[in-house]
Motif scaffolding. Sequence first.
Motif, PDB file in Angstrom:
ATOM      1  N   SER A 251       4.382   1.243  12.074  1.00 37.67           N
ATOM      2  CA  SER A 251       5.439   0.263  11.802  1.00 37.67           C
ATOM      3  C   SER A 251       5.817   0.215  10.325  1.00 37.67           C
ATOM      4  O   SER A 251       6.921  -0.209   9.982  1.00 37.67           O
ATOM      5  CB  SER A 251       5.015  -1.133  12.280  1.00 37.67           C
ATOM      6  OG  SER A 251       3.777  -1.510  11.700  1.00 37.67           O
ATOM      7  N   VAL A 252       4.911   0.655   9.430  1.00 34.94           N
ATOM      8  CA  VAL A 252       5.244   0.672   7.996  1.00 34.94           C
ATOM      9  C   VAL A 252       6.446   1.575   7.743  1.00 34.94           C
ATOM     10  O   VAL A 252       7.234   1.337   6.827  1.00 34.94           O
ATOM     11  CB  VAL A 252       4.026   1.114   7.147  1.00 34.94           C
ATOM     12  CG1 VAL A 252       3.781   2.610   7.250  1.00 34.94           C
ATOM     13  CG2 VAL A 252       4.190   0.702   5.698  1.00 34.94           C
ATOM     14  N   GLU A 253       6.625   2.595   8.592  1.00 35.97           N
ATOM     15  CA  GLU A 253       7.773   3.492   8.467  1.00 35.97           C
ATOM     16  C   GLU A 253       8.863   3.174   9.475  1.00 35.97           C
ATOM     17  O   GLU A 253      10.057   3.311   9.169  1.00 35.97           O
ATOM     18  CB  GLU A 253       7.335   4.952   8.643  1.00 35.97           C
ATOM     19  CG  GLU A 253       8.497   5.932   8.631  1.00 35.97           C
ATOM     20  CD  GLU A 253       8.063   7.398   8.551  1.00 35.97           C
ATOM     21  OE1 GLU A 253       8.809   8.250   9.056  1.00 35.97           O
ATOM     22  OE2 GLU A 253       7.002   7.682   7.967  1.00 35.97           O
TER      23      GLU A 253
ATOM     24  N   PRO B 118       9.394   5.050   3.605  1.00 34.45           N
ATOM     25  CA  PRO B 118       8.342   6.036   3.890  1.00 34.45           C
ATOM     26  C   PRO B 118       8.853   7.327   4.529  1.00 34.45           C
ATOM     27  O   PRO B 118       8.316   8.402   4.255  1.00 34.45           O
ATOM     28  CB  PRO B 118       7.403   5.271   4.828  1.00 34.45           C
ATOM     29  CG  PRO B 118       7.551   3.847   4.400  1.00 34.45           C
ATOM     30  CD  PRO B 118       9.022   3.715   4.075  1.00 34.45           C
ATOM     31  N   SER B 119       9.881   7.233   5.370  1.00 34.26           N
ATOM     32  CA  SER B 119      10.397   8.454   5.998  1.00 34.26           C
ATOM     33  C   SER B 119      10.971   9.421   4.967  1.00 34.26           C
ATOM     34  O   SER B 119      11.047  10.623   5.207  1.00 34.26           O
ATOM     35  CB  SER B 119      11.474   8.100   7.025  1.00 34.26           C
ATOM     36  OG  SER B 119      12.564   7.434   6.402  1.00 34.26           O
TER      37      SER B 119
ATOM     38  N   GLY C  78      -1.550   5.976  11.509  1.00 31.51           N
ATOM     39  CA  GLY C  78      -1.437   7.314  10.960  1.00 31.51           C
ATOM     40  C   GLY C  78      -1.863   7.404   9.512  1.00 31.51           C
ATOM     41  O   GLY C  78      -2.216   6.404   8.882  1.00 31.51           O
ATOM     42  N   LEU C  79      -1.829   8.634   9.002  1.00 31.93           N
ATOM     43  CA  LEU C  79      -2.186   8.919   7.622  1.00 31.93           C
ATOM     44  C   LEU C  79      -1.041   9.682   6.974  1.00 31.93           C
ATOM     45  O   LEU C  79      -0.505  10.627   7.559  1.00 31.93           O
ATOM     46  CB  LEU C  79      -3.489   9.721   7.574  1.00 31.93           C
ATOM     47  CG  LEU C  79      -4.112   9.934   6.185  1.00 31.93           C
ATOM     48  CD1 LEU C  79      -5.629   9.931   6.285  1.00 31.93           C
ATOM     49  CD2 LEU C  79      -3.652  11.255   5.565  1.00 31.93           C
ATOM     50  N   TRP C  80      -0.669   9.237   5.773  1.00 30.99           N
ATOM     51  CA  TRP C  80       0.412   9.852   5.005  1.00 30.99           C
ATOM     52  C   TRP C  80      -0.098  10.306   3.639  1.00 30.99           C
ATOM     53  O   TRP C  80      -1.062   9.742   3.109  1.00 30.99           O
ATOM     54  CB  TRP C  80       1.554   8.859   4.763  1.00 30.99           C
ATOM     55  CG  TRP C  80       2.394   8.475   5.929  1.00 30.99           C
ATOM     56  CD1 TRP C  80       3.646   8.930   6.239  1.00 30.99           C
ATOM     57  CD2 TRP C  80       2.105   7.486   6.933  1.00 30.99           C
ATOM     58  NE1 TRP C  80       4.141   8.301   7.360  1.00 30.99           N
ATOM     59  CE2 TRP C  80       3.211   7.409   7.807  1.00 30.99           C
ATOM     60  CE3 TRP C  80       0.997   6.654   7.177  1.00 30.99           C
ATOM     61  CZ2 TRP C  80       3.256   6.539   8.894  1.00 30.99           C
ATOM     62  CZ3 TRP C  80       1.025   5.792   8.269  1.00 30.99           C
ATOM     63  CH2 TRP C  80       2.148   5.745   9.113  1.00 30.99           C
ATOM     64  N   ALA C  81       0.612  11.283   3.048  1.00 30.01           N
ATOM     65  CA  ALA C  81       0.313  11.769   1.698  1.00 30.01           C
ATOM     66  C   ALA C  81       1.551  11.584   0.824  1.00 30.01           C
ATOM     67  O   ALA C  81       2.678  11.506   1.329  1.00 30.01           O
ATOM     68  CB  ALA C  81      -0.065  13.248   1.738  1.00 30.01           C
ATOM     69  N   PRO C  82       1.368  11.519  -0.496  1.00 28.13           N
ATOM     70  CA  PRO C  82       2.542  11.504  -1.370  1.00 28.13           C
ATOM     71  C   PRO C  82       3.358  12.780  -1.193  1.00 28.13           C
ATOM     72  O   PRO C  82       2.793  13.861  -0.962  1.00 28.13           O
ATOM     73  CB  PRO C  82       1.929  11.450  -2.782  1.00 28.13           C
ATOM     74  CG  PRO C  82       0.540  10.939  -2.587  1.00 28.13           C
ATOM     75  CD  PRO C  82       0.099  11.444  -1.251  1.00 28.13           C
ATOM     76  N   ASN C  83       4.665  12.670  -1.285  1.00 22.79           N
ATOM     77  CA  ASN C  83       5.500  13.867  -1.245  1.00 22.79           C
ATOM     78  C   ASN C  83       5.084  14.838  -2.350  1.00 22.79           C
ATOM     79  O   ASN C  83       4.729  14.426  -3.450  1.00 22.79           O
ATOM     80  CB  ASN C  83       6.972  13.502  -1.443  1.00 22.79           C
ATOM     81  CG  ASN C  83       7.614  12.962  -0.184  1.00 22.79           C
ATOM     82  OD1 ASN C  83       7.025  13.012   0.895  1.00 22.79           O
ATOM     83  ND2 ASN C  83       8.820  12.428  -0.314  1.00 22.79           N
TER      84      ASN C  83
ATOM     85  N   ALA D 253       0.834  -1.209   0.000  1.00 22.82           N
ATOM     86  CA  ALA D 253       0.000   0.000   0.000  1.00 22.82           C
ATOM     87  C   ALA D 253       0.867   1.258   0.000  1.00 22.82           C
ATOM     88  O   ALA D 253       0.571   2.229  -0.700  1.00 22.82           O
ATOM     89  CB  ALA D 253      -0.925  -0.009   1.216  1.00 22.82           C
ATOM     90  N   ALA D 254       1.940   1.241   0.792  1.00 25.20           N
ATOM     91  CA  ALA D 254       2.829   2.407   0.843  1.00 25.20           C
ATOM     92  C   ALA D 254       3.427   2.688  -0.530  1.00 25.20           C
ATOM     93  O   ALA D 254       3.493   3.850  -0.968  1.00 25.20           O
ATOM     94  CB  ALA D 254       3.933   2.180   1.873  1.00 25.20           C
ATOM     95  N   ALA D 255       3.844   1.637  -1.227  1.00 26.02           N
ATOM     96  CA  ALA D 255       4.432   1.815  -2.558  1.00 26.02           C
ATOM     97  C   ALA D 255       3.418   2.423  -3.522  1.00 26.02           C
ATOM     98  O   ALA D 255       3.768   3.268  -4.356  1.00 26.02           O
ATOM     99  CB  ALA D 255       4.933   0.471  -3.090  1.00 26.02           C
TER     100      ALA D 255
END
Length: 326
Positions: A100-102, A115-116, A256-261, A80-82
């Motif tokens: 934990s994904v990051e 991810p970081s 948590g929630l992340w967005a594309p750079n 999913a992160a990819a």
Amino acid sequence: MSNRFKRAVATCAALAIGFGVLGAAHAQSAWPTRPVRIVVGFAPGGSTDVMARILAQQLTESLGQTVLIDNKPGASGNIAAAEVIRAAPDGQTFLIAPTSVETANPSLFKSNILPSRDLTPVGTIGRTQMYLVSKPQLAVKDARDLVALAKSQPGKMSYASAGTGTPPHLACEMFKVASGTYITHIPYRGAAPALQDVMSGQADFVCDPGIAFPHIRAGKVKLLGIVSAKRSPFFPDVPTVGELGFKEADLDIWFGLWAPNGTAPEIVTRLNRELGKAMTQAAVKSRYADLGAETAAMSPAEFKALLADESQRLSTLIREQKIVVE
């Protein structure tokens, strides 16, 4: 050039700038203009997925656009992160996953994603604590007793986990390190089968992420301590394992929630604000409690600090304990 002409040019320039600012402000305030997709790195029905769906309902109302959940399970959230890393930074695609994904995955998996480096943290959406739960017939009453028993028979006791490298596994490894015990790890494919074998007596204990609550209350397992920095609101009379003498053993599962750079800062700020509002809703708190979870709101900066601290702790643990995902 006449003064009148100069004034006319200046007026036109000012109007152009003004309209540009208004246009940009309108574009920002108009977001989102179409449905938003949240990619979830785990299968439907698990804690991550349920939290995401609770929030999707709240965000659909507050953003005025449908928020869709797209499950892409696999590789502990890396798939999913990819997908989100590859997505356009247009405010239409986001990731929801455990931290934990990051913080753990880069030390556990050989992968090109980081991810970081490749994602922008938006904010936290909740957390669950870890509960040290033993089989009912074990002759112990708390974590201190469990350590004494384990030290009296090194290598003979076992603990179950949701799988190698999962947060429940890492929490139990922290407990082993903090207590100086030698206990055999038995990995399972998920928290539910791990708990089931503890209930049946096949394993001695487990670091449970909250699914054991009804079994604790029914006396089918024993709750020996909270593997967290603070006591649980669900069992306030039960001490943390740190209070019982094992101070380095604490690991919560944060989500948590992340967005594309490259996603516009205005969108990140707006979405963080809407997450914060959702975290205050009584209905959200109640539905989280059914999962054994708590709502938790952080700013992007606070979320980044949490990720940095957790990354340092988990990468050190994984390296020193030689934890390898087969």
